[in-house]
Motif scaffolding. Structure first.
Motif, PDB file in Angstrom:
ATOM      1  N   GLY A  49      19.956  23.045  19.300  1.00  0.00           N
ATOM      2  CA  GLY A  49      18.500  22.646  19.359  1.00  0.00           C
ATOM      3  C   GLY A  49      18.253  22.203  18.198  1.00  0.00           C
ATOM      4  N   ARG A  50      17.193  23.582  17.429  1.00  0.00           N
ATOM      5  CA  ARG A  50      16.882  23.507  16.155  1.00  0.00           C
ATOM      6  C   ARG A  50      17.432  24.901  15.433  1.00  0.00           C
ATOM      7  NH1 ARG A  50      11.918  25.955  18.044  1.00  0.00           N
ATOM      8  NH2 ARG A  50      11.658  27.740  17.584  1.00  0.00           N
ATOM      9  N   TRP A  51      18.388  25.516  16.132  1.00  0.00           N
ATOM     10  CA  TRP A  51      19.602  26.250  15.465  1.00  0.00           C
ATOM     11  C   TRP A  51      20.963  25.398  14.868  1.00  0.00           C
ATOM     12  CZ3 TRP A  51      17.582  31.496  15.290  1.00  0.00           C
ATOM     13  CH2 TRP A  51      16.952  32.010  15.859  1.00  0.00           C
ATOM     14  N   LYS A  52      21.174  25.900  14.163  1.00  0.00           N
ATOM     15  CA  LYS A  52      22.469  24.846  13.210  1.00  0.00           C
ATOM     16  C   LYS A  52      23.443  26.750  12.575  1.00  0.00           C
ATOM     17  CE  LYS A  52      22.278  21.192  10.679  1.00  0.00           C
ATOM     18  NZ  LYS A  52      22.077  20.346  10.172  1.00  0.00           N
ATOM     19  N   ALA A  53      24.670  26.114  12.900  1.00  0.00           N
ATOM     20  CA  ALA A  53      25.754  27.310  12.654  1.00  0.00           C
ATOM     21  C   ALA A  53      26.020  26.694  11.080  1.00  0.00           C
ATOM     22  CB  ALA A  53      26.142  27.457  13.947  1.00  0.00           C
ATOM     23  N   ARG A  54      26.636  28.154  10.292  1.00  0.00           N
ATOM     24  CA  ARG A  54      27.349  28.299   9.734  1.00  0.00           C
ATOM     25  C   ARG A  54      28.815  29.300  10.107  1.00  0.00           C
ATOM     26  NH1 ARG A  54      23.448  31.068   7.468  1.00  0.00           N
ATOM     27  NH2 ARG A  54      23.700  32.714   6.236  1.00  0.00           N
ATOM     28  N   PRO A  55      29.834  28.943   9.285  1.00  0.00           N
ATOM     29  CA  PRO A  55      30.778  29.881   9.666  1.00  0.00           C
ATOM     30  C   PRO A  55      30.185  31.298   9.053  1.00  0.00           C
ATOM     31  CG  PRO A  55      32.176  27.805   8.639  1.00  0.00           C
ATOM     32  CD  PRO A  55      30.585  28.051   9.110  1.00  0.00           C
ATOM     33  N   ALA A  56      30.340  32.388   9.615  1.00  0.00           N
ATOM     34  CA  ALA A  56      30.118  34.012   9.349  1.00  0.00           C
ATOM     35  C   ALA A  56      31.627  35.102   8.855  1.00  0.00           C
ATOM     36  CB  ALA A  56      29.397  34.557  10.128  1.00  0.00           C
ATOM     37  N   ASP A  57      31.568  34.980   7.428  1.00  0.00           N
ATOM     38  CA  ASP A  57      32.472  36.714   7.512  1.00  0.00           C
ATOM     39  C   ASP A  57      31.676  37.524   7.570  1.00  0.00           C
ATOM     40  OD1 ASP A  57      33.953  34.626   5.289  1.00  0.00           O
ATOM     41  OD2 ASP A  57      32.390  35.357   4.312  1.00  0.00           O
ATOM     42  N   LEU A  58      33.175  38.036   8.835  1.00  0.00           N
ATOM     43  CA  LEU A  58      33.306  39.079   9.717  1.00  0.00           C
ATOM     44  C   LEU A  58      34.487  39.762   9.260  1.00  0.00           C
ATOM     45  CD1 LEU A  58      31.570  40.495  11.752  1.00  0.00           C
ATOM     46  CD2 LEU A  58      32.030  40.274  13.037  1.00  0.00           C
ATOM     47  N   TRP A  72      35.334  33.545  17.913  1.00  0.00           N
ATOM     48  CA  TRP A  72      33.941  33.235  17.361  1.00  0.00           C
ATOM     49  C   TRP A  72      33.012  33.043  16.793  1.00  0.00           C
ATOM     50  CZ3 TRP A  72      29.030  30.379  18.855  1.00  0.00           C
ATOM     51  CH2 TRP A  72      28.835  29.364  18.491  1.00  0.00           C
ATOM     52  N   VAL A  73      32.721  33.041  15.177  1.00  0.00           N
ATOM     53  CA  VAL A  73      31.681  33.862  14.665  1.00  0.00           C
ATOM     54  C   VAL A  73      31.202  32.830  13.683  1.00  0.00           C
ATOM     55  CG1 VAL A  73      31.457  36.123  13.467  1.00  0.00           C
ATOM     56  CG2 VAL A  73      33.296  36.078  14.463  1.00  0.00           C
ATOM     57  N   ARG A  74      29.361  33.082  14.099  1.00  0.00           N
ATOM     58  CA  ARG A  74      29.007  32.058  13.651  1.00  0.00           C
ATOM     59  C   ARG A  74      27.582  32.790  13.031  1.00  0.00           C
ATOM     60  NH1 ARG A  74      32.932  29.765  13.928  1.00  0.00           N
ATOM     61  NH2 ARG A  74      33.376  27.409  13.857  1.00  0.00           N
ATOM     62  N   ARG A  75      26.862  32.037  11.955  1.00  0.00           N
ATOM     63  CA  ARG A  75      25.691  32.743  11.425  1.00  0.00           C
ATOM     64  C   ARG A  75      24.308  31.618  11.882  1.00  0.00           C
ATOM     65  NH1 ARG A  75      22.758  36.629  10.492  1.00  0.00           N
ATOM     66  NH2 ARG A  75      24.569  38.103   9.060  1.00  0.00           N
ATOM     67  N   ARG A 203      18.598  29.148  25.031  1.00  0.00           N
ATOM     68  CA  ARG A 203      19.463  27.711  24.359  1.00  0.00           C
ATOM     69  C   ARG A 203      20.860  27.257  23.908  1.00  0.00           C
ATOM     70  NH1 ARG A 203      15.663  23.785  22.311  1.00  0.00           N
ATOM     71  NH2 ARG A 203      14.015  24.678  21.987  1.00  0.00           N
ATOM     72  N   LEU A 204      21.700  28.463  24.417  1.00  0.00           N
ATOM     73  CA  LEU A 204      22.743  27.833  23.570  1.00  0.00           C
ATOM     74  C   LEU A 204      23.498  28.739  24.869  1.00  0.00           C
ATOM     75  CD1 LEU A 204      25.446  29.324  21.804  1.00  0.00           C
ATOM     76  CD2 LEU A 204      25.246  31.320  21.956  1.00  0.00           C
ATOM     77  N   LEU A 205      23.328  29.349  26.390  1.00  0.00           N
ATOM     78  CA  LEU A 205      24.361  30.301  26.960  1.00  0.00           C
ATOM     79  C   LEU A 205      24.765  28.974  28.195  1.00  0.00           C
ATOM     80  CD1 LEU A 205      22.919  33.256  28.546  1.00  0.00           C
ATOM     81  CD2 LEU A 205      25.073  33.537  26.956  1.00  0.00           C
ATOM     82  N   PRO A 206      24.138  27.479  28.185  1.00  0.00           N
ATOM     83  CA  PRO A 206      24.235  26.327  29.273  1.00  0.00           C
ATOM     84  C   PRO A 206      24.830  25.980  28.715  1.00  0.00           C
ATOM     85  CG  PRO A 206      21.653  27.046  29.146  1.00  0.00           C
ATOM     86  CD  PRO A 206      22.003  27.573  27.832  1.00  0.00           C
ATOM     87  N   GLU A 207      25.319  25.724  26.969  1.00  0.00           N
ATOM     88  CA  GLU A 207      26.810  25.057  26.454  1.00  0.00           C
ATOM     89  C   GLU A 207      27.557  26.160  26.756  1.00  0.00           C
ATOM     90  OE1 GLU A 207      26.448  22.532  24.577  1.00  0.00           O
ATOM     91  OE2 GLU A 207      23.817  22.232  25.152  1.00  0.00           O
ATOM     92  N   LEU A 208      27.492  27.286  26.138  1.00  0.00           N
ATOM     93  CA  LEU A 208      29.129  28.357  25.896  1.00  0.00           C
ATOM     94  C   LEU A 208      29.628  27.963  27.303  1.00  0.00           C
ATOM     95  CD1 LEU A 208      28.187  31.507  24.315  1.00  0.00           C
ATOM     96  CD2 LEU A 208      29.373  29.810  23.561  1.00  0.00           C
TER      97      LEU A 208
END
Length: 215
Positions: A49-58, A72-75, A203-208
């Motif tokens: 949707g309107r949520w956009k990811a970028r890689p996140a450091d962990l 899989w780690v994202r912000r 929004r995320l769970l159906p995609e996952l």
């Protein structure tokens, strides 16, 4: 002689039961199912949707300690409101992923639980079973300390489950996923249904689920 024989029989039973349990939980071998499950982490969405990811450091050491085979780690950031969430999806053997819970990890890092974690159900798709999560608020005890709302759940056999006893519930699975969604809060009380993380999960769970359940 009788005592030695009794001890030997007892030892054989312990070893046999350990082998059975190890085979049941995949302790003794890396399964092809686990390799296949971990590979699916490379095909997850970078925008929901309107949520956009970028890689996140962990911290790599912290991830290794979970026993995960892959992660899989994202912000994710809501482009309209600016709300930001840390999303961590782990894949590994059921045993290790079942025992690492936020109640242990975050309290050992200096956080306290504001209240006992509660179950929360997310109805993301009318055609899918409701997703079961645990959620709780973790905060630093000092004045003005960071406060986090965390949602977590496990995915196996096509369903998201907030199991009461995950180690037992998922022990027979060759591979398991564990999802964390973490949001820093402002400390003010709010309804769970109004939490940006809950809206994001719908929004995320159906995609996952589509990606993780694919053959």
């Amino acid at each position: 002689m009788t005592r030695i024989l009794t001890f030997a029989v007892g030892l054989a039973v312990v070893i046999a039961s350990g082998v059975v349990y190890g085979d049941w939980t995949q302790r003794w071998q890396e399964s092809t199912a686990l390799e296949s499950a971990a590979a699916k982490l490379q095909s997850l969405p970078e925008q929901v949707g309107r949520w956009k990811a970028r890689p996140a450091d962990l911290d790599r050491e912290a991830l290794d300690m979970t026993g995960a085979k892959g992660w899989w780690v994202r912000r994710f950031t809501d482009e309209r409101t600016g709300s930001s969430l840390l999303v961590i999806l782990l894949c590994g053997r059921a045993g290790p992923l079942s025992v690492h819970k936020p109640e242990t990890c975050y309290t050992s890092a200096g956080y306290t639980l504001a209240a006992a974690p509660v179950h929360y159900t997310i109805r993301a798709d009318s055609e899918a079973a409701p997703a079961e999560f645990w959620t709780g608020v973790f905060k630093k005890p000092e004045v003005g300390g960071q406060q986090l709302r965390i949602f977590w759940s496990w995915y196996g056999l096509g369903a998201w489950r907030g199991a009461d006893n995950p180690r037992w519930t998922f022990a027979h699975l060759p591979a398991l996923y564990k999802l964390y969604v973490i949001r820093e809060t402002n400390g003010r009380p709010e309804r769970l249904d109004d939490d940006p993380a809950a809206e994001f999960l719908r929004r995320l769970l159906p995609e996952l689920s589509r990606t993780l359940s694919a053959p």
